[in-house]
Write an enzyme that holds these catalytic residues in place. Sequence first.
Site, short mmCIF file in Angstrom:
data_model
loop_
_atom_site.label_atom_id
_atom_site.label_comp_id
_atom_site.label_asym_id
_atom_site.label_seq_id
_atom_site.Cartn_x
_atom_site.Cartn_y
_atom_site.Cartn_z
N CYS A 186 0.83 -1.21 -0.23
CA CYS A 186 0.07 0.05 -0.18
C CYS A 186 0.63 1.12 -0.07
CB CYS A 186 -0.98 0.07 1.41
SG CYS A 186 -2.24 1.16 1.12
N CYS A 231 -0.22 4.29 1.62
CA CYS A 231 -0.68 5.43 2.67
C CYS A 231 0.60 5.80 3.72
CB CYS A 231 -1.89 4.69 3.33
SG CYS A 231 -1.62 3.34 4.23
N CYS A 265 -4.08 6.24 0.05
CA CYS A 265 -3.69 5.06 -0.25
C CYS A 265 -3.04 4.92 -1.88
CB CYS A 265 -4.68 3.86 -0.27
SG CYS A 265 -4.74 3.65 1.61
N LYS A 306 -12.13 -5.18 2.69
CA LYS A 306 -11.40 -4.08 3.73
C LYS A 306 -12.55 -2.85 3.74
CE LYS A 306 -7.19 -1.22 4.75
NZ LYS A 306 -6.07 -0.94 4.28
N ARG A 343 -2.89 3.39 12.77
CA ARG A 343 -2.48 4.50 12.02
C ARG A 343 -1.42 5.38 12.66
NH1 ARG A 343 -8.60 6.12 9.45
NH2 ARG A 343 -8.48 4.34 7.91
N ARG A 395 -11.24 7.79 4.01
CA ARG A 395 -11.16 6.81 2.95
C ARG A 395 -12.25 6.00 2.50
NH1 ARG A 395 -5.58 4.38 6.01
NH2 ARG A 395 -4.36 6.36 5.31
N GLU A 425 -16.50 -8.30 -4.23
CA GLU A 425 -14.91 -7.67 -4.02
C GLU A 425 -14.17 -9.00 -4.14
OE1 GLU A 425 -13.42 -4.90 -4.30
OE2 GLU A 425 -14.51 -3.26 -3.62
N LYS A 438 -11.14 -7.66 6.76
CA LYS A 438 -10.53 -6.88 7.51
C LYS A 438 -11.47 -5.51 7.66
CE LYS A 438 -6.61 -3.63 8.33
NZ LYS A 438 -5.40 -3.09 7.89
N SER A 472 -5.92 -3.54 15.20
CA SER A 472 -5.28 -2.66 16.20
C SER A 472 -6.34 -2.19 17.25
CB SER A 472 -4.56 -1.69 15.83
OG SER A 472 -5.33 -0.44 14.86
#
Length: 337
Positions: free
Chosen positions: A117, A119, A127, A199, A209, A221, A237, A252, A278
């Site tokens: 990615c 980002c 991203c 995602k 982040r 996003r 997807e 995710k 996280s």
Amino acid sequence: MHPTDRPRRLRTDGVRPLVSETSLAASDLVAPVFVDATTDERVPIETMPGHERVPVSEAVDRVEEVRETGVEAVILFGIPESKDSEGSRAYAEDGVVQRATRRIAAETDAYVIGDVCLCEYTDHGHCGVIEESAETDPTLTVKNDETLELLAETAVSQADAGADMVAPSAMTDGQVGAIRGALDEAGHEDVALMSYAVKYESAFYGPFRDAADGAPAFGDRRHYQMDPANRREALREARIDAEEGADVLMVKPGLPYLDVVADIRAEFDHPVAAYNVSGEYAMLHAAAEKGWLDLEATAHESLLSLKRAGADLIITYFAEDLAERLSVGAGEGSTLL
């Protein structure tokens, strides 16, 4: 009453492990590792207790610490020494992830996954290549097709460095096809591809982040990550990514989307990954610090639920702690629960 159907007969200590439907092992887990090109020493991540950013010079030691617990796979995230509008350090030959991967591949037997990615590498924190009006009047924020080439270049550079698998996470339409084609053209036909196929634009990413220094400088996003309200779209997807050549399909975050994990498992024969993110990690730690929850027990139950929903592998910040607990409790049946 004298019921003939008594499920409790199968809950005694001797038989309970024999009829357990789901098991969790260290081999199911992937440990995230943050490699930081801006530091010469380990830096604790305040919002993720027990985790650190490590300099490139300590990447091998960090991975060996993971492997000592029984976890064999790591996924690498990088904090570059500089950033620009197109995230050029993401695909630089001497980029932070590329340098770390070379060392890890040369000096350990770990299975190395590279997160693909931009980002963490862009000065705007999005991203990919952004629209001219992204900050003031965005349509889709990130230019889709212009970003594909950079993602493909990033994946190839990681494979060149020795990554066993690449994992595109930008949610850019066509990213799997672009990366698979670029890898094959570069002679990396055997490098696997795990797509962040599903995602969501989730509120559970906050601590990551901070850890990866990848928060957007403006906006959000929503234009490229999925709406948390959508379930059927996940199948669309995942189907696109499977058709474009993904070897593994990821959902995710994990816990808030157990229904989606189950849907993907039911629909596809591909291995399914779940990312125990996280925020899921941080909230259990916060509750445990208050004395409201048992950290180890709730962490184990959380990961077990992801496995039960259909995940074959789980990326989690609990990997090391849980792996050690699993090895200690092996053969002890219900003691892990």
